[in-house]
Motif scaffolding. Structure first.
Motif, mmCIF file in Angstrom:
data_model
loop_
_atom_site.group_PDB
_atom_site.id
_atom_site.type_symbol
_atom_site.label_atom_id
_atom_site.label_comp_id
_atom_site.label_asym_id
_atom_site.label_seq_id
_atom_site.Cartn_x
_atom_site.Cartn_y
_atom_site.Cartn_z
ATOM 1 N N VAL A 6 45.815 11.686 -44.756
ATOM 2 C CA VAL A 6 46.456 13.000 -44.606
ATOM 3 C C VAL A 6 47.718 12.984 -45.462
ATOM 4 C CG1 VAL A 6 47.593 14.602 -43.020
ATOM 5 C CG2 VAL A 6 45.576 13.304 -42.260
ATOM 6 N N GLU A 7 47.795 13.905 -46.435
ATOM 7 C CA GLU A 7 48.984 14.009 -47.286
ATOM 8 C C GLU A 7 49.962 14.966 -46.609
ATOM 9 O OE1 GLU A 7 48.100 15.213 -51.257
ATOM 10 O OE2 GLU A 7 50.198 15.134 -51.904
ATOM 11 N N ALA A 8 51.033 14.419 -46.055
ATOM 12 C CA ALA A 8 51.988 15.255 -45.309
ATOM 13 C C ALA A 8 53.287 14.498 -45.117
ATOM 14 C CB ALA A 8 51.407 15.622 -43.941
ATOM 15 N N ASN A 9 54.365 15.269 -44.948
ATOM 16 C CA ASN A 9 55.641 14.650 -44.583
ATOM 17 C C ASN A 9 55.670 14.460 -43.070
ATOM 18 O OD1 ASN A 9 58.375 13.901 -45.702
ATOM 19 N ND2 ASN A 9 58.958 15.213 -43.993
ATOM 20 N N ASN A 27 57.660 14.421 -39.820
ATOM 21 C CA ASN A 27 58.934 15.004 -39.388
ATOM 22 C C ASN A 27 59.492 14.331 -38.144
ATOM 23 O OD1 ASN A 27 58.805 16.848 -41.508
ATOM 24 N ND2 ASN A 27 57.571 18.271 -40.306
ATOM 25 N N SER A 28 58.638 14.043 -37.169
ATOM 26 C CA SER A 28 59.126 13.399 -35.940
ATOM 27 C C SER A 28 57.983 12.709 -35.206
ATOM 28 C CB SER A 28 59.785 14.430 -35.018
ATOM 29 O OG SER A 28 58.835 15.375 -34.594
ATOM 30 N N ILE A 29 58.390 11.748 -34.365
ATOM 31 C CA ILE A 29 57.410 10.971 -33.591
ATOM 32 C C ILE A 29 57.740 11.140 -32.112
ATOM 33 C CG2 ILE A 29 56.505 8.653 -33.133
ATOM 34 C CD1 ILE A 29 57.583 7.888 -35.978
ATOM 35 N N ASP A 30 56.732 11.516 -31.323
ATOM 36 C CA ASP A 30 56.907 11.677 -29.879
ATOM 37 C C ASP A 30 56.074 10.592 -29.199
ATOM 38 O OD1 ASP A 30 56.812 12.366 -27.222
ATOM 39 O OD2 ASP A 30 55.970 14.369 -27.537
ATOM 40 N N THR A 31 56.740 9.474 -28.860
ATOM 41 C CA THR A 31 55.982 8.349 -28.302
ATOM 42 C C THR A 31 55.537 8.632 -26.857
ATOM 43 O OG1 THR A 31 58.078 7.279 -27.732
ATOM 44 C CG2 THR A 31 57.009 6.573 -29.760
ATOM 45 N N THR A 32 56.254 9.498 -26.153
ATOM 46 C CA THR A 32 55.864 9.829 -24.774
ATOM 47 C C THR A 32 54.580 10.658 -24.780
ATOM 48 O OG1 THR A 32 58.199 9.878 -24.202
ATOM 49 C CG2 THR A 32 56.679 10.822 -22.599
ATOM 50 N N GLY A 33 54.558 11.675 -25.639
ATOM 51 C CA GLY A 33 53.384 12.539 -25.724
ATOM 52 C C GLY A 33 52.302 11.997 -26.652
ATOM 53 N N GLN A 34 52.589 10.865 -27.310
ATOM 54 C CA GLN A 34 51.670 10.233 -28.269
ATOM 55 C C GLN A 34 51.198 11.208 -29.347
ATOM 56 O OE1 GLN A 34 49.954 6.931 -25.117
ATOM 57 N NE2 GLN A 34 48.728 7.486 -26.845
ATOM 58 N N ARG A 35 52.171 11.821 -30.010
ATOM 59 C CA ARG A 35 51.832 12.702 -31.128
ATOM 60 C C ARG A 35 52.924 12.658 -32.181
ATOM 61 N NH1 ARG A 35 52.057 16.470 -26.586
ATOM 62 N NH2 ARG A 35 54.235 16.960 -26.387
ATOM 63 N N VAL A 36 52.523 13.040 -33.396
ATOM 64 C CA VAL A 36 53.415 13.006 -34.547
ATOM 65 C C VAL A 36 53.418 14.393 -35.179
ATOM 66 C CG1 VAL A 36 53.755 11.985 -36.842
ATOM 67 C CG2 VAL A 36 52.977 10.551 -34.941
ATOM 68 N N GLU A 37 54.632 14.910 -35.410
ATOM 69 C CA GLU A 37 54.744 16.215 -36.072
ATOM 70 C C GLU A 37 54.835 15.992 -37.576
ATOM 71 O OE1 GLU A 37 54.369 18.999 -34.558
ATOM 72 O OE2 GLU A 37 54.468 18.175 -32.527
ATOM 73 N N THR A 38 53.954 16.664 -38.318
ATOM 74 C CA THR A 38 53.964 16.534 -39.776
ATOM 75 C C THR A 38 53.954 17.920 -40.413
ATOM 76 O OG1 THR A 38 51.606 16.663 -40.330
ATOM 77 C CG2 THR A 38 52.387 14.559 -39.431
ATOM 78 N N SER A 39 54.173 17.941 -41.723
ATOM 79 C CA SER A 39 54.126 19.218 -42.444
ATOM 80 C C SER A 39 52.710 19.789 -42.471
ATOM 81 C CB SER A 39 54.646 19.021 -43.874
ATOM 82 O OG SER A 39 53.906 18.000 -44.518
ATOM 83 N N THR A 68 43.480 6.632 -39.433
ATOM 84 C CA THR A 68 44.061 7.644 -40.327
ATOM 85 C C THR A 68 45.404 7.166 -40.858
ATOM 86 O OG1 THR A 68 43.042 9.392 -38.987
ATOM 87 C CG2 THR A 68 44.828 10.063 -40.467
ATOM 88 N N ILE A 69 45.627 7.377 -42.156
ATOM 89 C CA ILE A 69 46.932 7.096 -42.782
ATOM 90 C C ILE A 69 47.581 8.427 -43.132
ATOM 91 C CG2 ILE A 69 47.961 6.398 -44.977
ATOM 92 C CD1 ILE A 69 46.699 3.883 -44.946
ATOM 93 N N VAL A 70 48.891 8.503 -42.895
ATOM 94 C CA VAL A 70 49.665 9.684 -43.303
ATOM 95 C C VAL A 70 50.754 9.243 -44.274
ATOM 96 C CG1 VAL A 70 50.947 11.705 -42.520
ATOM 97 C CG2 VAL A 70 49.390 10.545 -40.938
ATOM 98 N N ASP A 71 50.836 9.916 -45.414
ATOM 99 C CA ASP A 71 51.924 9.642 -46.366
ATOM 100 C C ASP A 71 52.215 10.938 -47.129
ATOM 101 O OD1 ASP A 71 52.988 6.690 -47.779
ATOM 102 O OD2 ASP A 71 53.478 8.591 -48.774
ATOM 103 N N ARG A 72 53.486 11.122 -47.503
ATOM 104 C CA ARG A 72 53.826 12.354 -48.238
ATOM 105 C C ARG A 72 53.380 12.274 -49.691
ATOM 106 N NH1 ARG A 72 60.020 11.200 -47.032
ATOM 107 N NH2 ARG A 72 60.249 9.234 -48.133
#
Ligand SMILES: Cc1cc2nc3c(=O)[nH]c(=O)nc-3n(C[C@H](O)[C@H](O)[C@H](O)COP(=O)(O)OP(=O)(O)OC[C@H]3O[C@@H](n4cnc5c(N)ncnc54)[C@H](O)[C@@H]3O)c2cc1C
Length: 115
Positions: free
Chosen positions: A75-78, A80-92, A33-37
């Motif tokens: 996925v078209e989204a901004n 917002n933050s990267i959580d490397t410990t929880g292995q997840r990315v927060e996006t819009s 998956t690619i994410v870009d705003r």
């Protein structure tokens, strides 16, 4: 790891190439998956043609949605933050989890740095 999730942040030159290489190396059980705003990032290599009027402003990009033809989800989204410990990315567009992460968000320009 079978059925892993590869998440690529940024659909510029680096991100697209990373996603295409991952897709080509992995079988269909893996998700890429690619994410870009921006759905249609501007290709700066078009700038010379733009400047001399040989290319219209609406024809200086390529749609990341077309990567679906290669088995890559977009996925078209901004981001917002990267959580490397929880292995997840927060996006819009919500939270995306991953097994493998590629960060290819490019450079941020500091327009005020040069008078
Ligand atoms: C005017 C100009 C001309 C150039 N000409 C050439 C050339 O002729 N040949 C050459 O080899 N190189 C050229 N370059 C350099 C080349 O463009 C960069 O080296 C290349 O784009 C870097 O790739 P990248 O994937 O790291 O970042 P980028 O291509 O910048 O991609 C980063 C992507 O991340 C996305 N992004 C960033 N932050 C977020 C966020 N928070 N949320 C969601 N998405 C986000 C952006 O929308 C962007 O699509 C040129 C650069 C410029 C500025």
């Amino acid at each position: 790891m079978a059925g892993s999730k590869v998440l690529v942040l940024g659909g510029g030159f680096g991100g697209v190439q990373a996603a295409i290489s991952a897709r080509a190396s992995l079988d269909a059980s893996h998700e890429v998956t690619i994410v870009d705003r921006n759905r249609v990032p501007h290709l700066c290599g078009m700038n010379p043609l733009l400047i001399v009027g040989e290319r219209d402003t609406d024809k200086t990009g390529r749609s990341l949605g077309r990567l679906a033809n290669r088995g890559i989800k977009f996925v078209e989204a901004n981001i917002n933050s990267i959580d490397t410990t929880g292995q997840r990315v927060e996006t819009s567009a919500g939270t995306l989890d991953y097994d493998y992460l590629v960060i290819a968000l490019g450079a941020a320009y500091d327009w005020d740095a040069v008078p």
